[in-house]
Write an enzyme that holds these catalytic residues in place. Sequence first.
Site, PDB file in Angstrom:
ATOM      1  N   ARG A  31      -2.758  17.442 -34.397  1.00 38.73           N
ATOM      2  CA  ARG A  31      -3.403  16.893 -33.203  1.00 38.73           C
ATOM      3  C   ARG A  31      -2.564  17.179 -31.951  1.00 38.73           C
ATOM      4  O   ARG A  31      -1.330  17.083 -31.998  1.00 38.73           O
ATOM      5  CB  ARG A  31      -3.616  15.380 -33.366  1.00 38.73           C
ATOM      6  CG  ARG A  31      -4.579  15.055 -34.479  1.00 38.73           C
ATOM      7  CD  ARG A  31      -5.027  13.613 -34.501  1.00 38.73           C
ATOM      8  NE  ARG A  31      -5.677  13.346 -35.770  1.00 38.73           N
ATOM      9  CZ  ARG A  31      -6.927  13.696 -36.095  1.00 38.73           C
ATOM     10  NH1 ARG A  31      -7.670  14.335 -35.185  1.00 38.73           N
ATOM     11  NH2 ARG A  31      -7.424  13.439 -37.284  1.00 38.73           N
ATOM     12  N   ASP A  32      -3.272  17.540 -30.873  1.00 38.91           N
ATOM     13  CA  ASP A  32      -2.593  17.797 -29.595  1.00 38.91           C
ATOM     14  C   ASP A  32      -1.947  16.499 -29.094  1.00 38.91           C
ATOM     15  O   ASP A  32      -2.542  15.416 -29.174  1.00 38.91           O
ATOM     16  CB  ASP A  32      -3.600  18.336 -28.570  1.00 38.91           C
ATOM     17  CG  ASP A  32      -2.918  18.995 -27.385  1.00 38.91           C
ATOM     18  OD1 ASP A  32      -3.036  20.221 -27.244  1.00 38.91           O
ATOM     19  OD2 ASP A  32      -2.258  18.273 -26.599  1.00 38.91           O
ATOM     20  N   ILE A  33      -0.750  16.621 -28.564  1.00 38.44           N
ATOM     21  CA  ILE A  33      -0.018  15.442 -28.078  1.00 38.44           C
ATOM     22  C   ILE A  33      -0.672  14.859 -26.819  1.00 38.44           C
ATOM     23  O   ILE A  33      -0.447  13.688 -26.489  1.00 38.44           O
ATOM     24  CB  ILE A  33       1.463  15.838 -27.820  1.00 38.44           C
ATOM     25  CG1 ILE A  33       2.366  14.623 -27.860  1.00 38.44           C
ATOM     26  CG2 ILE A  33       1.611  16.603 -26.510  1.00 38.44           C
ATOM     27  CD1 ILE A  33       3.852  14.961 -27.914  1.00 38.44           C
ATOM     28  N   ASN A  89      -6.044  30.092 -25.000  1.00 38.70           N
ATOM     29  CA  ASN A  89      -5.627  30.484 -23.664  1.00 38.70           C
ATOM     30  C   ASN A  89      -4.602  31.617 -23.736  1.00 38.70           C
ATOM     31  O   ASN A  89      -3.806  31.674 -24.686  1.00 38.70           O
ATOM     32  CB  ASN A  89      -5.012  29.277 -22.944  1.00 38.70           C
ATOM     33  CG  ASN A  89      -6.007  28.148 -22.741  1.00 38.70           C
ATOM     34  OD1 ASN A  89      -7.189  28.394 -22.505  1.00 38.70           O
ATOM     35  ND2 ASN A  89      -5.543  26.906 -22.852  1.00 38.70           N
ATOM     36  N   VAL A  98       2.371  27.237 -24.087  1.00 38.96           N
ATOM     37  CA  VAL A  98       3.216  27.399 -25.269  1.00 38.96           C
ATOM     38  C   VAL A  98       2.958  28.794 -25.827  1.00 38.96           C
ATOM     39  O   VAL A  98       1.809  29.136 -26.163  1.00 38.96           O
ATOM     40  CB  VAL A  98       2.918  26.328 -26.338  1.00 38.96           C
ATOM     41  CG1 VAL A  98       3.800  26.555 -27.565  1.00 38.96           C
ATOM     42  CG2 VAL A  98       3.139  24.920 -25.771  1.00 38.96           C
ATOM     43  N   HIS A 102      -2.347  29.643 -30.310  1.00 41.13           N
ATOM     44  CA  HIS A 102      -2.940  28.433 -30.883  1.00 41.13           C
ATOM     45  C   HIS A 102      -4.387  28.345 -30.458  1.00 41.13           C
ATOM     46  O   HIS A 102      -4.741  28.669 -29.325  1.00 41.13           O
ATOM     47  CB  HIS A 102      -2.167  27.178 -30.445  1.00 41.13           C
ATOM     48  CG  HIS A 102      -1.862  27.124 -28.993  1.00 41.13           C
ATOM     49  ND1 HIS A 102      -0.828  27.848 -28.416  1.00 41.13           N
ATOM     50  CD2 HIS A 102      -2.446  26.462 -27.976  1.00 41.13           C
ATOM     51  CE1 HIS A 102      -0.802  27.620 -27.124  1.00 41.13           C
ATOM     52  NE2 HIS A 102      -1.785  26.787 -26.819  1.00 41.13           N
ATOM     53  N   HIS A 104      -7.315  25.885 -29.716  1.00 43.71           N
ATOM     54  CA  HIS A 104      -7.684  24.496 -29.442  1.00 43.71           C
ATOM     55  C   HIS A 104      -9.043  24.233 -30.095  1.00 43.71           C
ATOM     56  O   HIS A 104      -9.984  25.028 -29.916  1.00 43.71           O
ATOM     57  CB  HIS A 104      -7.841  24.261 -27.940  1.00 43.71           C
ATOM     58  CG  HIS A 104      -6.586  24.403 -27.132  1.00 43.71           C
ATOM     59  ND1 HIS A 104      -5.859  23.317 -26.705  1.00 43.71           N
ATOM     60  CD2 HIS A 104      -5.947  25.491 -26.657  1.00 43.71           C
ATOM     61  CE1 HIS A 104      -4.824  23.735 -25.977  1.00 43.71           C
ATOM     62  NE2 HIS A 104      -4.854  25.052 -25.941  1.00 43.71           N
TER      63      HIS A 104
HETATM   64  P1  5GP Z   1      -1.816  25.768 -23.900  1.00 43.41           P
HETATM   65  O1  5GP Z   1      -1.742  25.155 -22.534  1.00 43.41           O
HETATM   66  O2  5GP Z   1      -0.624  26.652 -24.173  1.00 43.41           O
HETATM   67  O3  5GP Z   1      -3.120  26.450 -24.207  1.00 43.41           O
HETATM   68  O4  5GP Z   1      -1.774  24.565 -24.918  1.00 43.41           O
HETATM   69  C1  5GP Z   1      -0.577  23.976 -25.361  1.00 43.41           C
HETATM   70  C2  5GP Z   1      -0.939  22.634 -25.921  1.00 43.41           C
HETATM   71  O5  5GP Z   1       0.138  22.172 -26.703  1.00 43.41           O
HETATM   72  C3  5GP Z   1      -1.232  21.591 -24.867  1.00 43.41           C
HETATM   73  O6  5GP Z   1      -2.554  21.101 -25.004  1.00 43.41           O
HETATM   74  C4  5GP Z   1      -0.170  20.519 -25.120  1.00 43.41           C
HETATM   75  O7  5GP Z   1      -0.643  19.213 -24.922  1.00 43.41           O
HETATM   76  C5  5GP Z   1       0.222  20.791 -26.560  1.00 43.41           C
HETATM   77  N1  5GP Z   1       1.589  20.426 -26.893  1.00 43.41           N
HETATM   78  C6  5GP Z   1       2.713  20.759 -26.193  1.00 43.41           C
HETATM   79  N2  5GP Z   1       3.816  20.291 -26.811  1.00 43.41           N
HETATM   80  C7  5GP Z   1       3.370  19.629 -27.917  1.00 43.41           C
HETATM   81  C8  5GP Z   1       4.043  18.931 -28.968  1.00 43.41           C
HETATM   82  O8  5GP Z   1       5.261  18.817 -28.997  1.00 43.41           O
HETATM   83  N3  5GP Z   1       3.273  18.382 -29.943  1.00 43.41           N
HETATM   84  C9  5GP Z   1       1.903  18.521 -29.940  1.00 43.41           C
HETATM   85  N4  5GP Z   1       1.245  17.945 -30.962  1.00 43.41           N
HETATM   86  N5  5GP Z   1       1.241  19.176 -28.967  1.00 43.41           N
HETATM   87  C10 5GP Z   1       1.960  19.726 -27.978  1.00 43.41           C
END
Ligand code: 5GP
Length: 116
Positions: A31-33, A89, A98, A102, A104
């Site tokens: 799950r996303d944080i 993304n 990140v 990944h 979503h």
């Molecule tokens: P991006 O912006 O790269 O597409 O998505 C990165 C996602 O990783 C974001 O939605 C963010 O909330 C999530 N995220 C970042 N750090 C962590 C973490 O330490 N744990 C979890 N579960 N999600 C994370």
Amino acid sequence: MTDQDTIFSKIIAGEIPADIVYEDDEVIAFRDINPQAPTHVLVIPRVRIATINDLDPDQAGIIGRMYLAAAAIARNEGIAESGYRTVMNCNGDGGQTVFHIHLHVLGGRALTWPPG
Ligand code: 5GP
């Protein structure tokens, strides 16, 4: 952790906690944080690929495995029939923060289009 690694490498290694909802030999999902919908799960490959641009042809199967995992998660979350969105993304304008690819998986509410 090398400078190539991200926070997701630590989650894969079990070094930091995550609410894992699915895992197999190639992918892991948690799950996303900072959830943007009632269901917001991230599906990631165990191997680190920084961005979609870095995918090698011999890694094409990983993307299929990520989508199969997304569909299984959607069924488990009870959103397969109501509907959900999958988003990957890429780089700055795509909103990637990140650098370990990944997917979503977002659902549990009606999502608007176009995205912001
Ligand atoms: P991006 O912006 O790269 O597409 O998505 C990165 C996602 O990783 C974001 O939605 C963010 O909330 C999530 N995220 C970042 N750090 C962590 C973490 O330490 N744990 C979890 N579960 N999600 C994370």
